[in-house]
Design an enzyme around this catalytic site. Structure first.
Site: not given
Length: 876
Positions: A267, A303
């Site tokens: 990600a 993230e």
């Protein structure tokens, strides 16, 4: 003819850092999106910041025009480098530079920059992908505010997303439409993101601690909406946790996540628009395992946490990569530990560290957490930078305590908000907040290699004095022959003969302290003297794995005692693991001498004891039941013997299954799932324990039990556990199960990846032939990173006995794949090479075959920088 050495790409040195010649106050980007020919107009408000030319990075761009303050720049003032960079000669000290470039997203198989996947547009700009979009000083210390306008065909591309907050949208008369996004926070180019296409959103809202409403959207392909609930829940829990634990609140009006199956990484934390591999977003019980659910929780959190540790405060240069990654891994580990069993989470993190980072520290690509040089920065998104970097942050947390660490985080964020900084700023904030000199901890950032910690002790019965002597050493690594001692926090306790926790008093202290205490080893050798110790104690060292070191000097007798009695769950698990590892390594040596394998009844006793107490914490019991893995055992040997290791491990699994069969079967039956699938910690632990029992029973010959579970399973965890075991057997149901699985799931990319992986890791003698056949399978696509990892990566890293086949066929298979992949996706090709670089741990004949394949890779014309770096360093 040029030699390979003369053609070698240039190495970038940390000591050569210079600040950028120009800063950028604002940038306006306009995208006319078209898969074949996207036109990008960039307006950069430039101002001189230091001496030097105005150099703009570029890669594969077609320049249409360039203007300065509205005036076309003459061609003679435009200089293009061999790397694609553009230098503006005689550039003024300030002004507005406007460039127009043309790019072809549909031909971008590197998946770096702007590319298409399934007809949609996506970006990946970390580390150096933005230069594939437009000319720009593509470095993390150039931070600016972005305004982005996207225009596209509305029917084909109805969704237009970028960083920041939406700032207008509208239709155009030609069937096209536009949307504008404004990011109020300055950011470097690597955090830029663009997502556009035919996507649908799963929506929710979050109210921050200060009462601000944030719109949450997860954008996926049509049909995937029912697989986003866990990702959304993980996001909301992450946002709340960061407020409660670190006082960090989200700072935009909207938070978008977009999922794409063609993605090189897990990600990407782009400000306000995270782009995720579908693997870490999509889940429902029928398609995702418990491990998938846990992975989604971890990566979503990671993230999101980057919003402050990476985005608002970013790294000055790529050598400081662990400043954001190591710190954020530590934060996501703490988040996940707070969601379930902290002890089990710590065990799993350490297991992962040892599987990936310890071998890296002992191999040709060994590098410090803060590297000294690189050729291709993509090669340094490594376990050392991430996992060991997180362990170094944990060392600081352990040394100064949770309260001081929180004060240090507050100071670090407040002092460096909207800045690009170095690791020194982080450590300095912790030092100032705690009042403790932490300068010696920089050795952890600047030295490669895993420290070895040797423990010895003695007892003086007359003086009732117990002495612990600790010695540390760090093996030489490439480029660093001489090592210096580093500070090692050693969390420890003392146990009496029945396992009771002793209060301890170091010489010079006035009162004894109960429970765990912290020793700090700062020299190559130190002695710690404990007074008023009534009888010889058993030391419990490195509680909670308080430092990423290899602990040596603990006798098998003590390991057995600690595995049963220690009050610290990590040491209890670790002691059992190390005891089993010692036995297994002895059996490997015996097999190499031609002796028949034996069996230590202590292993069966440990299994039975674990099963008897399993109900209290089934997740911990599942971890305790697992024998040391083949990679872990190989990492303990000077010269590994993959086939002998595999045979010994299979022998022990079979014997434990036979000797403990009744108890294993009873435990297996008692854990049968009733009711709907749940993803809470206890339910996950019960499934893990049940499947651990199944694995031993199948090893003992009851493959029919796996076939029955496969047929009856109602969730992917139990389905895949059964199929993975069945694949290793010759049971009549094996081939039919594989065919049925493929028939049901061939349309689901993520589930089909699992089908490829379990066959790639099969222990059957025909595994190599099966892998080659799968490579030619219609569903295999080398261009898709997930599929390449599922087959090639799983075989090379997860099937050591066949990868290390004596005839070298495993090595050739991997080298062939790297050579084929390099011109398509060089970043992925480079990532796959690592297993070939571990030849030093193999016998001479295998080592020679591995080196031959590395040389063959280096002989390929026009080899990418990243693949060249990994292959050439692998030969050192």
């Amino acid at each position: 003819m040029d030699t390979q050495q003369e053609l070698a790409p240039r190495s970038i040195q940390r000591g050569d850092y210079r600040p950028p010649a120009y800063g950028i106050d604002t940038v306006e980007l306009d995208f006319q999106l078209d898969a074949a020919a996207t036109v990008v107009t960039a307006k950069l408000a430039l101002r001189r910041a230091a001496e030097g030319p105005l150099r703009l990075d570029g890669d594969g761009l077609t320049l249409v025009e360039a203007r300065w303050d509205g005036v076309a720049i003459p061609p003679e003032r435009l200089s293009f480098g061999t790397d694609g960079a553009l230098t503006i000669l005689e550039a003024p000290d300030a002004g507005l530079l406007e460039t127009v470039v043309r790019i072809a997203p549909e031909r971008n198989t590197e998946l770096s920059g702007l590319y298409t996947s399934g007809g949609n547009f996506y970006t990946q700009c970390e580390a150096e992908g933005f230069r594939r979009i437009t000319f720009f000083p593509d470095r993390p210390d150039v931070m600016t505010r972005f305004t982005v306008t996207l225009t596209a065909d509305k029917a084909k591309v109805p969704v237009l997303l970028s960083n920041g907050n939406p700032d207008g949208a509208g239709d155009l008369p030609d069937g096209r439409h536009w949307a504008r996004w404004v990011d109020p926070h300055p950011k470097p180019s690597y955090l830029f993101a663009l997502v556009a296409g035919d996507l649908v959103a799963v929506r929710d809202r979050f109210t921050t601690a200060s009462g601000r409403e944030v719109a949450l959207n997860i954008w996926v392909r049509r049909g995937d909406e029912d697989r986003c609930a866990h990702a959304m829940d993980s996001l909301i829990r992450s946002m709340r946790w960061d407020e409660e634990v670190f006082g960090l609140e989200y700072d935009l009006d909207v938070f978008n996540i977009a999922a794409v199956s063609d993605f090189n990484m897990g990600a990407m934390e782009n400000k306000g628009l995270n782009v995720f591999n579908t693997k870490y977003v999509l889940a429902k019980p029928e398609t995702a395992t418990d491990g998938d659910y846990q992975g989604i929780e971890t990566v979503i959190a990671h993230e999101y946490f980057h919003n402050w540790t990476g985005n608002r405060v970013t790294c000055r240069d790529w050598f400081q990569l662990s400043l954001k990654e190591g710190l954020t891994v530590f934060r996501d580990q703490e988040f996940s530990a707070d969601q379930g069993s902290r002890a089990v989470k710590r065990i799993r993190d350490v297991r992962g560290l040892r599987a990936a980072q310890f071998p890296e520290d002992a191999g040709p690509m060994a590098h410090p957490v803060r590297p000294d040089s690189y050729i291709e920065i993509d090669n340094f998104y490594t376990p050392t930078v991430y996992q060991k970097g997180a362990e170094v942050v944990r060392l600081l947390h352990t040394r100064i305590g949770a309260a001081a660490f929180r004060r240090g985080m507050d100071l670090y964020i407040a002092r460096n908000d909207n800045r690009a900084v170095t690791i020194e700023e982080f450590v300095g904030a912790m030092q100032e907040a705690s009042g403790i000199d932490l300068s010696a901890f920089m050795g952890w950032y600047d030295q490669a290699g895993t420290p070895e910690l040797l423990a010895e002790d003695s007892y003086d019965a007359e003086a009732k004095r117990w002495t612990l002597t600790l010695r540390q050493s760090i093996p030489p690594t490439p480029g660093q022959e001489t090592k210096h001692p580093v500070p090692i926090p050693v969390a420890m306790g003392l146990l009496d003969g029945s396992g009771g926790e002793l209060a301890t008093r170091l010489a010079g202290e006035n009162a004894a302290e109960p429970g765990t205490r912290l020793l700090l080893l700062e020299q190559a050798e130190q002695r710690f003297v404990f007074e008023d110790v009534a009888a010889p104690p058993t030391p419990s060292l490195l509680r909670g794995f308080s430092a990423p070191v290899r602990l040596k000097g603990i006798s098998p007798e003590r390991l057995r005692f600690l595995a049963v009695h220690d009050t610290d769950p990590f040491v209890r698990w670790e002691s059992g693991l190390q005891y089993a590892a010692g036995l297994m390594l002895g059996m490997v040596a015996a097999r190499q001498r031609g002796e028949a394998p034996g069996f230590d009844e202590a292993l069966a006793e440990a299994v039975l004891a674990t099963l008897r107490g399993a109900e209290a914490d089934p997740a911990f019991a599942a971890e305790a039941l697992a024998l040391p893995g083949e990679g872990f055992l190989a990492d303990q040997m000077e010269i590994a013997d993959p086939q002998a290791i595999h045979q010994v491990r299979q022998h022990l699994r079979r014997e434990i299954g036979r000797r403990c069969g009744a108890e294993l079967r009873a435990c297996y039956a008692s854990l049968a799932e009733a009711g709907a699938y749940q993803v809470d910690g206890r339910s996950i632990g019960r499934r893990a324990l049940r499947n651990s029992c199944l694995a031993y029973l199948v090893a003992a010959g009851d493959a029919g039990l796996a076939a029955a579970q496969y047929e009856a399973a109602t969730n992917m965890t139990d389905t895949l556990a059964a199929l993975s075991l069945l694949v290793d057997t010759t049971h009549p149901a094996r081939d039919a199960a594989l065919e049925a699985f493929h028939a049901r799931w061939h349309g689901d990319e993520l589930v089909l990846d699992k089908w490829f992986s379990i066959q790639a890791m099969s222990a059957r003698p025909d595994a190599m032939e099966a892998v080659r056949a799968l490579q030619a399978h219609p569903d295999f696509d080398l261009r898709n990173p997930n599929r390449a990892r599922a087959l090639i990566g799983a075989f090379a890293s997860g099937n050591p006995q066949h990868f290390h086949a004596a005839d070298g066929t495993g090595y050739r298979f991997l080298a062939d794949a790297v050579i084929a992949l390099d011109p398509i996706n060089a970043s992925m090709a480079a990532r796959l090479i690592s297993p070939l670089g571990m030849w030093r741990r193999q016998a001479p004949a295998r080592a020679a075959l591995m080196r031959r394949e590395l040389r063959r890779i280096l002989e390929v014309p026009k080899l990418s920088k990243g693949t060249f770096e990994k292959a050439s360093k692998g030969l050192l």
